[in-house]
Design an enzyme around this catalytic site. Structure first.
Site, PDB file in Angstrom:
ATOM      1  N   ILE A  25       8.307   8.278  16.436  1.00 49.95           N
ATOM      2  CA  ILE A  25       7.863   8.851  15.159  1.00 49.95           C
ATOM      3  C   ILE A  25       6.579   9.661  15.330  1.00 49.95           C
ATOM      4  O   ILE A  25       6.500  10.816  14.931  1.00 49.95           O
ATOM      5  CB  ILE A  25       7.649   7.746  14.107  1.00 49.95           C
ATOM      6  CG1 ILE A  25       8.882   6.839  14.013  1.00 49.95           C
ATOM      7  CG2 ILE A  25       7.311   8.362  12.754  1.00 49.95           C
ATOM      8  CD1 ILE A  25      10.133   7.520  13.543  1.00 49.95           C
ATOM      9  N   LYS A  30       0.836  -1.206   0.000  1.00 50.78           N
ATOM     10  CA  LYS A  30       0.000   0.000   0.000  1.00 50.78           C
ATOM     11  C   LYS A  30       0.868   1.252   0.000  1.00 50.78           C
ATOM     12  O   LYS A  30       0.646   2.180  -0.785  1.00 50.78           O
ATOM     13  CB  LYS A  30      -0.917   0.010   1.226  1.00 50.78           C
ATOM     14  CG  LYS A  30      -1.719   1.306   1.391  1.00 50.78           C
ATOM     15  CD  LYS A  30      -2.499   1.331   2.681  1.00 50.78           C
ATOM     16  CE  LYS A  30      -1.690   1.842   3.848  1.00 50.78           C
ATOM     17  NZ  LYS A  30      -1.649   3.324   3.937  1.00 50.78           N
ATOM     18  N   ARG A  56      -8.269  -0.325   4.883  1.00 53.65           N
ATOM     19  CA  ARG A  56      -7.428   0.654   4.192  1.00 53.65           C
ATOM     20  C   ARG A  56      -6.056   0.081   3.858  1.00 53.65           C
ATOM     21  O   ARG A  56      -5.396   0.589   2.953  1.00 53.65           O
ATOM     22  CB  ARG A  56      -7.253   1.913   5.054  1.00 53.65           C
ATOM     23  CG  ARG A  56      -8.484   2.785   5.194  1.00 53.65           C
ATOM     24  CD  ARG A  56      -8.181   4.043   5.997  1.00 53.65           C
ATOM     25  NE  ARG A  56      -6.979   4.684   5.479  1.00 53.65           N
ATOM     26  CZ  ARG A  56      -5.927   5.024   6.219  1.00 53.65           C
ATOM     27  NH1 ARG A  56      -5.917   4.773   7.507  1.00 53.65           N
ATOM     28  NH2 ARG A  56      -4.882   5.599   5.671  1.00 53.65           N
ATOM     29  N   ARG A 114      -4.370  10.449   3.935  1.00 56.31           N
ATOM     30  CA  ARG A 114      -3.314  11.437   4.019  1.00 56.31           C
ATOM     31  C   ARG A 114      -2.415  11.466   2.795  1.00 56.31           C
ATOM     32  O   ARG A 114      -1.898  12.522   2.403  1.00 56.31           O
ATOM     33  CB  ARG A 114      -2.474  11.161   5.275  1.00 56.31           C
ATOM     34  CG  ARG A 114      -1.402  12.181   5.443  1.00 56.31           C
ATOM     35  CD  ARG A 114      -0.681  12.098   6.757  1.00 56.31           C
ATOM     36  NE  ARG A 114       0.213  13.229   6.841  1.00 56.31           N
ATOM     37  CZ  ARG A 114      -0.152  14.437   7.224  1.00 56.31           C
ATOM     38  NH1 ARG A 114      -1.392  14.651   7.584  1.00 56.31           N
ATOM     39  NH2 ARG A 114       0.703  15.427   7.248  1.00 56.31           N
ATOM     40  N   LEU A 154       7.046  20.580   5.928  1.00 56.00           N
ATOM     41  CA  LEU A 154       8.318  20.168   5.336  1.00 56.00           C
ATOM     42  C   LEU A 154       8.201  20.048   3.819  1.00 56.00           C
ATOM     43  O   LEU A 154       9.138  20.387   3.084  1.00 56.00           O
ATOM     44  CB  LEU A 154       8.784  18.845   5.939  1.00 56.00           C
ATOM     45  CG  LEU A 154       9.106  18.862   7.439  1.00 56.00           C
ATOM     46  CD1 LEU A 154       9.434  17.460   7.927  1.00 56.00           C
ATOM     47  CD2 LEU A 154      10.266  19.807   7.739  1.00 56.00           C
ATOM     48  N   PRO A 171       2.726  17.091   9.956  1.00 54.85           N
ATOM     49  CA  PRO A 171       2.572  18.349   9.228  1.00 54.85           C
ATOM     50  C   PRO A 171       3.183  18.301   7.841  1.00 54.85           C
ATOM     51  O   PRO A 171       4.187  17.630   7.611  1.00 54.85           O
ATOM     52  CB  PRO A 171       3.290  19.364  10.120  1.00 54.85           C
ATOM     53  CG  PRO A 171       4.285  18.550  10.886  1.00 54.85           C
ATOM     54  CD  PRO A 171       3.629  17.224  11.111  1.00 54.85           C
ATOM     55  N   VAL A 172       2.550  19.062   6.931  1.00 57.26           N
ATOM     56  CA  VAL A 172       3.053  19.114   5.559  1.00 57.26           C
ATOM     57  C   VAL A 172       3.983  20.306   5.353  1.00 57.26           C
ATOM     58  O   VAL A 172       4.370  20.592   4.226  1.00 57.26           O
ATOM     59  CB  VAL A 172       1.882  19.178   4.547  1.00 57.26           C
ATOM     60  CG1 VAL A 172       1.040  17.925   4.633  1.00 57.26           C
ATOM     61  CG2 VAL A 172       1.040  20.425   4.767  1.00 57.26           C
ATOM     62  N   ASP A 194       5.191   1.412  11.873  1.00 56.99           N
ATOM     63  CA  ASP A 194       4.006   0.677  11.424  1.00 56.99           C
ATOM     64  C   ASP A 194       3.966  -0.768  11.931  1.00 56.99           C
ATOM     65  O   ASP A 194       2.974  -1.471  11.719  1.00 56.99           O
ATOM     66  CB  ASP A 194       3.934   0.676   9.890  1.00 56.99           C
ATOM     67  CG  ASP A 194       3.344   1.959   9.343  1.00 56.99           C
ATOM     68  OD1 ASP A 194       2.917   2.817  10.136  1.00 56.99           O
ATOM     69  OD2 ASP A 194       3.321   2.120   8.103  1.00 56.99           O
ATOM     70  N   CYS A 225      -5.258   8.506   9.355  1.00 59.60           N
ATOM     71  CA  CYS A 225      -5.277   7.940  10.701  1.00 59.60           C
ATOM     72  C   CYS A 225      -4.962   8.998  11.754  1.00 59.60           C
ATOM     73  O   CYS A 225      -4.113   9.857  11.558  1.00 59.60           O
ATOM     74  CB  CYS A 225      -4.245   6.809  10.816  1.00 59.60           C
ATOM     75  SG  CYS A 225      -4.772   5.260  10.073  1.00 59.60           S
TER      76      CYS A 225
END
Length: 417
Positions: free
Chosen positions: A326, A22, A396, A92, A125, A122-123, A304, A116
């Protein structure tokens, strides 16, 4: 809404084929707007997030089709620059269309992402790096509005390792003018798979899989036929399934090269893992032992897999600590494991696990994708019946999980809540 009903206590035995990844398939599919000609993707898992991605590509103007693990995508006659909130809020990874749209169109309007609820991702970066290449951004009513008169190569040093940011920048830089250098880049196998796909389409990329990636922009990219790598997190989950039930599984198409940290930690716990020509054989070697686990970016132990290994530690001897570095909100499965009889104490970003002789089935609720898998694993080991609700999270990221488990001896079924 569906739930899974599990009658636990049975050892699993047989073979499981690992599906396409995925986390590799999503950015690879979202790179399709970069291409001038049709493309064929193989080994694509049949998941909710994949179908959401195909809907997004359709909205952007591409023609797509999915059949039996194969996706075809034809270029848009006119690309649409907007990725709407209704789709982006559920996944996301949708923000990964930002780089390709800016590179092809010079503009993009992408809703701030959802996904999730495991903590802030945050985007900023992504945006600050794209600004270094000549993009300008405004935030408007929950949307990122981006424009550029043309992306230009730049040297970019990420403040922290970001998988999505690395992927967005690789895609944007592939069609930018000049050379882009990404330092402190993500090294994950999924990033490497994206780079390999783009190279197959004509991109000039080197250093992928290391902390420094170089991209020399080209004028155009052509479609190709590409097979997505197997899913290392799904493979890791079934490794734990064999160990937690005291079973014996053969994992076919297991990406062993991407699982060194997981193999090492499971072997330390007392799990036998044997790489054979047919696949990876996994079984328990006597009593399991608790260990200490710290999640860090690849090639370290993956965040994960944190929840799944915590479930395994719940039925191991002794005590161990799971430290999450993380995401700051990724222990939401702890309270649900405790409903099954687990002994866990959380302090800040660490969970202290004391193994118990057995877990007892109970109703539990999933909070995110990997928490769902964790609770299914715990249910497989628990005495009695476990019901896992809100499994839309599971759908998902795991292709046909209950069917794969049924085929190797689990008593598990899907039911309506």
């Amino acid at each position: 809404m569906d739930k899974l009903v599990i009658e636990g206590g049975l050892p699993l035995s047989g073979a499981v084929r690992i599906s396409g990844s995925k986390n590799a398939a999503l950015p690879i599919l979202l790179a399709a707007p970069l291409l001038d000609t049709p493309v064929t993707f193989r080994n694509v898992p049949d998941l909710r997030d994949i179908h959401t991605t195909l809907k997004l590509l359709n909205i952007l103007g591409l023609e797509t089709a999915f059949e039996a693990g194969t996706v075809t995508a034809a270029p848009a006659t006119a690309l649409n620059p907007e990725a709407p909130y209704d789709l982006v809020k559920t996944m996301r990874a949708s923000v990964l269309c930002l780089g390709p749209l800016l590179a092809r169109l010079g503009q993009a309007r992408v809703a701030l992402p959802g996904g999730c609820a495991i903590g802030a991702r945050p985007v900023n970066l992504h945006l600050s790096a794209l600004e270094r290449m000549g993009a300008r951004f405004d935030l408007d009513s929950g949307y990122i509005d981006g424009r550029t008169s043309g992306l230009t190569g730049a040297k970019i040093v990420f403040d922290q390792v970001t998988v999505g940011g690395t992927e967005n920048l690789i895609m944007a830089a592939s069609l930018a003018k000049g050379e882009t250098v990404l330092e402190n880049a993500a090294r994950e196998p999924e990033v490497v798979d994206l780079a390999n796909f783009l190279i197959a389409c004509g991109a000039k990329i080197s250093g992928h899989g290391t902390a420094v990636i170089r991209i020399e922009g080209v004028s155009s990219l052509k479609g190709c036929e590409y097979s997505v790598m197997p899913d290392r997190i799904e493979a890791g989950t079934y490794l734990v399934a064999a160990a937690i039930t005291g079973g014996n599984l053969l994992l076919k198409d297991c990406p062993s090269h991407a699982l060194d940290a997981v193999f090492s930690k499971l072997r330390e716990m007392g799990v036998l893992i044997d790489e054979t020509p047919e696949g990876v054989v996994v079984k328990r070697n006597g009593t399991l032992r608790c260990v200490d686990v710290t999640t860090i970016p690849y090639p370290g132990f993956p965040t994960d897999m944190q929840a799944q290994v915590m479930a395994l530690m719940c039925v191991a001897s002794g005590a161990g600590t799971v430290r999450e570095t993380i995401f700051e909100n990724r222990f939401m499965h702890v309270q649900e494991l405790m409903r099954l009889g687990a002994k866990i104490k959380v302090s800040a970003q660490s969970a202290f696990v004391h193994g118990v002789p057995r877990l007892i089935g109970a109703p539990v609720m999933a909070s995110d994708l990997r928490a769902s898998a964790c609770l299914v694993l715990a249910g497989l080991a628990a005495q009695g019946t476990t019901e896992v609700s809100r499994i839309y999270h599971l759908d998902r990221g795991y292709e046909g999980m209950e069917k794969k488990l049924q085929a190797v001896g689990a008593r598990i079924k899907r039911a309506k809540e």
